[in-house]
Design an enzyme around this catalytic site. Sequence first.
Site, PDB file in Angstrom:
ATOM      1  N   HIS A  69      10.553  -1.965  -2.063  1.00 30.09           N
ATOM      2  CA  HIS A  69      11.464  -1.306  -0.893  1.00 30.09           C
ATOM      3  C   HIS A  69      10.970  -1.795   0.371  1.00 30.09           C
ATOM      4  O   HIS A  69      10.083  -2.223   0.600  1.00 30.09           O
ATOM      5  CB  HIS A  69      11.428   0.246  -0.922  1.00 30.09           C
ATOM      6  N   HIS A 155       9.842  -5.436   6.352  1.00 31.70           N
ATOM      7  CA  HIS A 155       8.864  -6.281   5.139  1.00 31.70           C
ATOM      8  C   HIS A 155       9.078  -5.235   3.905  1.00 31.70           C
ATOM      9  O   HIS A 155       9.434  -4.114   3.921  1.00 31.70           O
ATOM     10  CB  HIS A 155       7.667  -6.540   5.405  1.00 31.70           C
TER      11      HIS A 155
HETATM   12  P1  2AM Z   1       5.055  -0.210   3.566  1.00 25.88           P
HETATM   13  O1  2AM Z   1       6.551   0.035   4.038  1.00 25.88           O
HETATM   14  O2  2AM Z   1       4.344  -1.146   4.270  1.00 25.88           O
HETATM   15  O3  2AM Z   1       5.297  -0.365   1.911  1.00 25.88           O
HETATM   16  C1  2AM Z   1       4.722   5.347   1.679  1.00 25.88           C
HETATM   17  O4  2AM Z   1       3.565   5.195   1.933  1.00 25.88           O
HETATM   18  C2  2AM Z   1       5.696   4.167   2.262  1.00 25.88           C
HETATM   19  O5  2AM Z   1       5.583   4.270   3.722  1.00 25.88           O
HETATM   20  C3  2AM Z   1       4.966   2.846   2.022  1.00 25.88           C
HETATM   21  O6  2AM Z   1       6.037   1.921   1.558  1.00 25.88           O
HETATM   22  C4  2AM Z   1       4.229   2.288   3.413  1.00 25.88           C
HETATM   23  O7  2AM Z   1       4.460   1.235   3.597  1.00 25.88           O
HETATM   24  C5  2AM Z   1       5.069   2.988   4.422  1.00 25.88           C
HETATM   25  N1  2AM Z   1       3.845   3.754   5.134  1.00 25.88           N
HETATM   26  C6  2AM Z   1       2.909   4.414   5.096  1.00 25.88           C
HETATM   27  N2  2AM Z   1       2.144   4.745   6.083  1.00 25.88           N
HETATM   28  C7  2AM Z   1       2.873   4.440   7.048  1.00 25.88           C
HETATM   29  C8  2AM Z   1       2.792   4.333   8.483  1.00 25.88           C
HETATM   30  N3  2AM Z   1       1.854   4.892   9.236  1.00 25.88           N
HETATM   31  N4  2AM Z   1       3.759   3.573   9.259  1.00 25.88           N
HETATM   32  C9  2AM Z   1       4.828   2.856   8.556  1.00 25.88           C
HETATM   33  N5  2AM Z   1       4.701   2.831   7.269  1.00 25.88           N
HETATM   34  C10 2AM Z   1       4.102   3.688   6.487  1.00 25.88           C
END
Ligand code: 2AM
Length: 223
Positions: A69, A155
Site C-alpha cells: 500500500h 511510496h
Molecule cells: P510505510 O507507509 O512506509 O509503509 C503502518 O505502520 C503503516 O503506516 C506502514 O505502512 C508505515 O510505513 C506507516 N507508518 C508507520 N509509522 C508512521 C509514521 N510515523 N509516519 C508515517 N507513516 C507511518
Amino acid sequence: TKPKEPELPLFFGWFLLPEEEERIKCATMDFLKTLDTLEAFKEHISEFTGEAEKEVDLEQYFQNPLHLHCTTKFCDYGKAEGAKEYAELQVVKESLAKSDELSVTALIVTPRIFGARVTLTETQMKLWPEGEDKEGVAPALLPSVEALPMGSRAHVTLGCSAGVEAVQTGLDLLEILALQKEGKEGTQVEMDLGTLSYLSEGRWFLTLREPITADTTFSSFSD
Ligand code: 2AM
C-alpha cells in the site's frame, strides 16, 4: 450520554488489489535479483553486510510486508497529530472504497528498506496531508525536505531488513531525493528497467524507463 466518537484507524492509504500485488512483487523481486549480481553493487557490499567480500541475497535480506500500500495519513488510532482532521475531510470520506491507479516511477534500495516511489496525480494530491512529507524527518534534513515538491514522500514499502520499521522507507526516500537535488549522484548503471544510481552509504535509486502502474482501492486500515 454523548454519542461515541467514531474510532480512527491505524492509517489511510491506497491498497493494491491482490492480483496487482503479485505482479508488482514479481517485477520488483526480479530487480533485486539482478541488483545483487551487479559489480557496482558488489563494490559497496560492506554497506549491507558490514564486511567486504561477503555476499548478500537481497531477496532474503528484506522481509515482505503483508499488504502492499501507499500510506497517505498515519493516524495511529487518533494519537497522531491531525488524524481526526484528516479523517473528517470531505475528500477523504468521498474517496473511501474508490478505485484509483498508482504510478510507480522509481525503486529504492538501502541497507534498511526496499521501496517504490509513487508519483501522485493532482487528484491524488488532494488526499496527501499538508506537512506530512516532513513528519519525523531529522532536523538536519528539514530544509532540504521543505524544498522538495509536496508528495515527494509518497511510496510503497516493498520490504524491510530485520528490525527495521516500514516508516523508514519514506525517510530514506526523502534523503535520496535531497541528495539527488544537490547533485550528489555517483555511479550510474543502465539496466533493462531504467537507470540505476548510487548515492553513497548503500543507497540505490532506479529511475524506471516506463512507470509501473497498479490498481488500488483507497481505504483505512486497523490492525
Ligand atoms: P510505510 O507507509 O512506509 O509503509 C503502518 O505502520 C503503516 O503506516 C506502514 O505502512 C508505515 O510505513 C506507516 N507508518 C508507520 N509509522 C508512521 C509514521 N510515523 N509516519 C508515517 N507513516 C507511518
